[in-house]
Motif scaffolding. Structure first.
Motif, PDB file in Angstrom:
ATOM      1  N   LEU A 281       0.806  -1.335  -0.068  1.00  0.00           N
ATOM      2  CA  LEU A 281      -0.078  -0.136  -0.643  1.00  0.00           C
ATOM      3  C   LEU A 281       0.908   1.645   0.051  1.00  0.00           C
ATOM      4  O   LEU A 281       1.878   1.438   0.562  1.00  0.00           O
ATOM      5  N   GLY A 282       0.136   1.829  -0.684  1.00  0.00           N
ATOM      6  CA  GLY A 282       1.460   3.326  -1.086  1.00  0.00           C
ATOM      7  C   GLY A 282       1.414   4.117  -0.402  1.00  0.00           C
ATOM      8  O   GLY A 282       0.139   5.663  -0.531  1.00  0.00           O
ATOM      9  N   MET A 283       0.745   4.570   1.030  1.00  0.00           N
ATOM     10  CA  MET A 283       0.387   4.969   2.106  1.00  0.00           C
ATOM     11  C   MET A 283       2.169   5.170   3.950  1.00  0.00           C
ATOM     12  O   MET A 283       2.798   4.244   3.411  1.00  0.00           O
ATOM     13  N   PRO A 284       1.566   6.477   4.207  1.00  0.00           N
ATOM     14  CA  PRO A 284       3.093   6.141   5.038  1.00  0.00           C
ATOM     15  C   PRO A 284       2.601   5.545   5.806  1.00  0.00           C
ATOM     16  O   PRO A 284       1.581   4.928   6.556  1.00  0.00           O
ATOM     17  N   GLU A 285       3.698   4.900   6.956  1.00  0.00           N
ATOM     18  CA  GLU A 285       4.381   3.994   7.625  1.00  0.00           C
ATOM     19  C   GLU A 285       2.938   4.549   8.596  1.00  0.00           C
ATOM     20  O   GLU A 285       2.542   3.454   9.687  1.00  0.00           O
ATOM     21  N   SER A 286       2.801   5.822   9.184  1.00  0.00           N
ATOM     22  CA  SER A 286       2.047   5.983  10.002  1.00  0.00           C
ATOM     23  C   SER A 286       0.461   5.200  10.020  1.00  0.00           C
ATOM     24  O   SER A 286      -0.365   5.066  10.939  1.00  0.00           O
ATOM     25  N   ARG A 287      -0.324   5.857   9.328  1.00  0.00           N
ATOM     26  CA  ARG A 287      -1.645   5.086   8.761  1.00  0.00           C
ATOM     27  C   ARG A 287      -0.891   3.646   8.342  1.00  0.00           C
ATOM     28  O   ARG A 287      -2.640   2.539   8.775  1.00  0.00           O
ATOM     29  N   ARG A 288      -0.087   2.363   7.994  1.00  0.00           N
ATOM     30  CA  ARG A 288       0.162   1.483   7.787  1.00  0.00           C
ATOM     31  C   ARG A 288      -0.004   1.089   9.692  1.00  0.00           C
ATOM     32  O   ARG A 288      -0.324  -0.010   9.913  1.00  0.00           O
ATOM     33  N   ARG A 289       0.811   1.118  10.943  1.00  0.00           N
ATOM     34  CA  ARG A 289       0.210   1.137  11.997  1.00  0.00           C
ATOM     35  C   ARG A 289      -0.912   1.261  12.829  1.00  0.00           C
ATOM     36  O   ARG A 289      -1.802   0.424  13.602  1.00  0.00           O
ATOM     37  N   ALA A 290      -1.923   2.684  12.073  1.00  0.00           N
ATOM     38  CA  ALA A 290      -3.009   2.829  12.453  1.00  0.00           C
ATOM     39  C   ALA A 290      -3.970   1.662  11.825  1.00  0.00           C
ATOM     40  O   ALA A 290      -5.012   0.928  12.331  1.00  0.00           O
ATOM     41  N   LEU A 291      -3.814   1.144  10.840  1.00  0.00           N
ATOM     42  CA  LEU A 291      -4.407   0.102  10.084  1.00  0.00           C
ATOM     43  C   LEU A 291      -3.884  -1.317  10.968  1.00  0.00           C
ATOM     44  O   LEU A 291      -5.034  -2.128  11.440  1.00  0.00           O
ATOM     45  N   ARG A 292      -2.792  -1.729  10.728  1.00  0.00           N
ATOM     46  CA  ARG A 292      -2.532  -3.094  11.966  1.00  0.00           C
ATOM     47  C   ARG A 292      -3.593  -2.632  13.652  1.00  0.00           C
ATOM     48  O   ARG A 292      -3.408  -3.821  14.248  1.00  0.00           O
ATOM     49  N   ALA A 293      -3.468  -1.775  13.965  1.00  0.00           N
ATOM     50  CA  ALA A 293      -3.755  -1.497  15.568  1.00  0.00           C
ATOM     51  C   ALA A 293      -5.010  -1.598  15.137  1.00  0.00           C
ATOM     52  O   ALA A 293      -5.958  -2.480  16.227  1.00  0.00           O
ATOM     53  N   LEU A 294      -5.434  -1.487  14.384  1.00  0.00           N
ATOM     54  CA  LEU A 294      -7.421  -1.351  14.327  1.00  0.00           C
ATOM     55  C   LEU A 294      -7.255  -2.422  14.050  1.00  0.00           C
ATOM     56  O   LEU A 294      -8.714  -3.315  14.967  1.00  0.00           O
ATOM     57  N   ALA A 295      -6.832  -3.696  12.720  1.00  0.00           N
ATOM     58  CA  ALA A 295      -7.184  -5.095  12.815  1.00  0.00           C
ATOM     59  C   ALA A 295      -6.947  -5.935  14.221  1.00  0.00           C
ATOM     60  O   ALA A 295      -7.716  -6.894  13.923  1.00  0.00           O
ATOM     61  N   THR A 296      -5.837  -5.855  14.751  1.00  0.00           N
ATOM     62  CA  THR A 296      -5.473  -6.461  15.814  1.00  0.00           C
ATOM     63  C   THR A 296      -6.954  -6.103  17.007  1.00  0.00           C
ATOM     64  O   THR A 296      -6.715  -6.927  17.592  1.00  0.00           O
ATOM     65  N   ALA A 297      -7.272  -4.857  17.557  1.00  0.00           N
ATOM     66  CA  ALA A 297      -8.207  -4.945  18.212  1.00  0.00           C
ATOM     67  C   ALA A 297      -9.442  -5.574  17.895  1.00  0.00           C
ATOM     68  O   ALA A 297     -10.530  -5.916  18.182  1.00  0.00           O
ATOM     69  N   LEU A 298      -9.431  -5.427  16.464  1.00  0.00           N
ATOM     70  CA  LEU A 298     -11.023  -6.443  15.991  1.00  0.00           C
ATOM     71  C   LEU A 298     -10.505  -7.762  16.038  1.00  0.00           C
ATOM     72  O   LEU A 298     -11.659  -8.550  16.368  1.00  0.00           O
ATOM     73  N   ALA A 299      -9.548  -7.883  15.669  1.00  0.00           N
ATOM     74  CA  ALA A 299      -8.716  -9.520  15.943  1.00  0.00           C
ATOM     75  C   ALA A 299      -9.232 -10.214  17.557  1.00  0.00           C
ATOM     76  O   ALA A 299      -9.536 -10.498  18.056  1.00  0.00           O
ATOM     77  N   ASP A 300      -8.885  -9.574  18.526  1.00  0.00           N
ATOM     78  CA  ASP A 300      -9.231  -9.471  19.437  1.00  0.00           C
ATOM     79  C   ASP A 300     -10.012  -9.462  20.379  1.00  0.00           C
ATOM     80  O   ASP A 300     -10.143  -9.918  21.686  1.00  0.00           O
ATOM     81  N   GLY A 301     -10.926  -8.633  20.007  1.00  0.00           N
ATOM     82  CA  GLY A 301     -12.929  -8.198  20.680  1.00  0.00           C
ATOM     83  C   GLY A 301     -12.274  -6.837  21.443  1.00  0.00           C
ATOM     84  O   GLY A 301     -12.861  -6.941  21.900  1.00  0.00           O
ATOM     85  N   THR A 302     -11.672  -6.642  21.006  1.00  0.00           N
ATOM     86  CA  THR A 302     -11.063  -5.341  21.881  1.00  0.00           C
ATOM     87  C   THR A 302     -11.869  -4.605  21.415  1.00  0.00           C
ATOM     88  O   THR A 302     -12.690  -3.916  22.764  1.00  0.00           O
TER      89      THR A 302
END
Length: 497
Positions: free
Chosen positions: A392-413
């Motif tokens: 994905l051609g986007m800033p690293e900060s956006r990739r971190r935000a996406l991974r953080a959201l995905a982690t929270a959704l995956a673990d039920g947070t």
């Protein structure tokens, strides 16, 4: 103590029945003691005498009182009550989850666990307000699913019973007889006698055809425009010219996968439904797929209530009059919508579509058999939580935000199922790195179906307000329908640009 409000309320309901007012379809049901039948308010049959009429808050309550569904108005197909979208209390949350099939899959205990209450509390609240507990409400939904399958497929009855969510064929037969006063074979024969064209086949290769009812006017062009601009390659497609478009998308469902296909009604048509066709790998997912399609197209909204509130505003009123029945699109999958919202931060809609298409191509699960341009399921949160996302051609900060959201959704947070507490979920989203008020609000509006969200920082909202000469604070006057006001502003801003 006598309830002094009951009689006037029932009198006003009888007036709605006498005038066959479709605005109240799904909001309540009436039954006729002398015939043993229950109907929706707009039933075309001769209006019964007031003394013979009984009112019920749900189809399940009428069924529980021993009434069977009317053959003319088919009350089980009425739009759902708009209250379940608006309300954030236990009953509203429970009804959204029951509609999504949670009781069939997880039982009453599973429903209660998702809501954070005891099963006894959930049963008491639902019975007190709707005249039926969660088991009866789910049973009414199973009966409707069974009728659809009986009349649109040639599945053997044994397979059909389990596909509808029944635990046994005997339970299926007893329920159909109770609700429709006919045997399953009689229901199927009745449909065959009135059908023109080819008979359905056992495998239902052409899918399950449905009519998804709505109340009041429906601004179809605007919602199909909205979805077309945001259609993600591989997961969604829009074909045909405006006025005759066909929206299709893939679905990840509890028991399998599916494709929902919805046709745009012709301009000026007076039908109170959208034609839909569902292609499912497991027919047990039928009720869930229907509800998710209904949420995406906002089919349980009450456009009359929205117009009554927003249409009286001197600034917004002309926009409401110009687009009667404008809807606030929801989401077929809350987790997917949340990921798309993060990808759409601070970029144009077209750029967000390109990013999301790249994400699907890299991490989506391919369909066993592609269908047209539909090739993938949207990536699940567990896959994205550990993904590098370098494609994905986007800033690293956006990739971190996406991974953080995905982690929270995956673990039920963070949970985005229909029964969550919206306030708690928004707080959970805002606690994630890179998820600000616009993203959390957009997710709340679409993934959670909240009708009262406004995004003051949104560029389209600002342009719409400026075009009307209205300050941002004016949105407070548009509660509890600010999501619909926002869509009016977006359409107005697009027209002026």
């Amino acid at each position: 103590m006598t309830d002094t409000t009951a009689q006037p309320r029932e009198d006003s309901r009888y007036e709605a029945v006498s005038s066959r007012d479709a605005r109240f379809d799904g909001e309540f049901f009436f039954a006729v003691a002398t015939t043993g039948i229950y109907c929706r308010p707009s039933c075309p049959a001769v209006t019964p005498k007031r003394a013979n009429v009984r009112f019920y808050p749900s189809a399940a309550a009428a069924q529980g009182a021993g009434f069977r569904a009317c053959r003319r108005c088919r009350p089980d197909t009425a739009p759902g009550s708009a209250d379940w979208n608006v309300r954030a209390d236990l009953v509203g949350r429970a009804m959204r989850l029951i509609g999504d099939g949670v009781v069939d899959r997880e039982g009453v205990a599973g429903l209660a666990a998702r809501l954070g209450y005891s099963a006894r509390q959930v049963h008491r609240q639902l019975t007190q307000e709707l005249g039926a507990g969660p088991v009866a409400l789910a049973r009414a939904q199973r009966a409707h699913t069974a009728r659809v399958l009986l009349q649109t497929t040639a599945l053997p009855v044994t397979e059909l019973a389990f596909a509808s969510g029944f635990a046994s064929v005997r339970q299926f037969n007893d329920t159909i007889r109770t609700v429709y006063a006919r045997t399953p074979s009689a229901l199927r024969a009745e449909a065959a006698a009135s059908r023109s064209g080819p008979r359905p086949t056992a495998g239902a290769p052409t899918g399950v055809p449905l009519r998804l009812a709505h109340r009041g006017p429906y601004a179809a062009r605007e919602i199909f425009d909205f979805l077309e601009r945001r259609a993600v390659p591989g997961v969604e497609e829009m074909t045909g010219a405006p006025g005759a478009r066909r929206y299709r998308r893939t679905l990840r469902l509890p028991y399998g996968t599916g494709i929902t296909e919805v046709r745009e009604p012709a301009p000026g048509g007076r039908d109170r439904w959208l034609d839909c066709r569902l292609h499912l790998t497991d027919l047990r997912d039928l009720a869930t797929a229907v509800q998710r399609t209904r949420r995406l197209f906002d089919l349980d909204a009450d456009p009359y209530a929205v117009a009554d509130r927003l249409g009286t505003d001197p600034r917004l009123g002309p926009l409401v009059a110009a687009r009667p029945g404008l809807r606030s699109p929801g989401a077929a999958d809350g987790d997917e919508l949340a990921v798309r919202a993060v990808l759409g931060q601070q970029v144009t809609v077209a750029a967000a579509v390109r990013l999301t298409g790249a994400l699907v191509a890299a991490y989506g699960k391919p369909l066993t058999t592609p269908d047209g341009t539909l090739t993938h399921l949207f990536p699940d949160p567990g896959t994205l939580a550990g993904a590098a996302l370098d494609e994905l051609g986007m800033p690293e900060s956006r990739r971190r935000a996406l991974r953080a959201l995905a982690t929270a959704l995956a673990d039920g947070t963070v949970r985005l199922d229909p029964g969550v507490d919206r306030e708690d979920t928004e707080r959970g989203l805002l606690a994630l790195p890179g998820t600000g008020p616009w993203t959390a609000g957009y997710i709340r509006m679409r993934a959670l179906g909240d009708p009262d969200v406004f995004l003051p920082g949104d560029a389209g909202a600002r342009h719409g307000l400026a075009a009307l000469g209205v300050p941002p604070g004016a949105a407070e006057d548009w509660r509890p329908w600010r999501s619909y006001a926002l869509h009016h502003l977006w359409n107005h801003a697009a027209k002026d640009n």
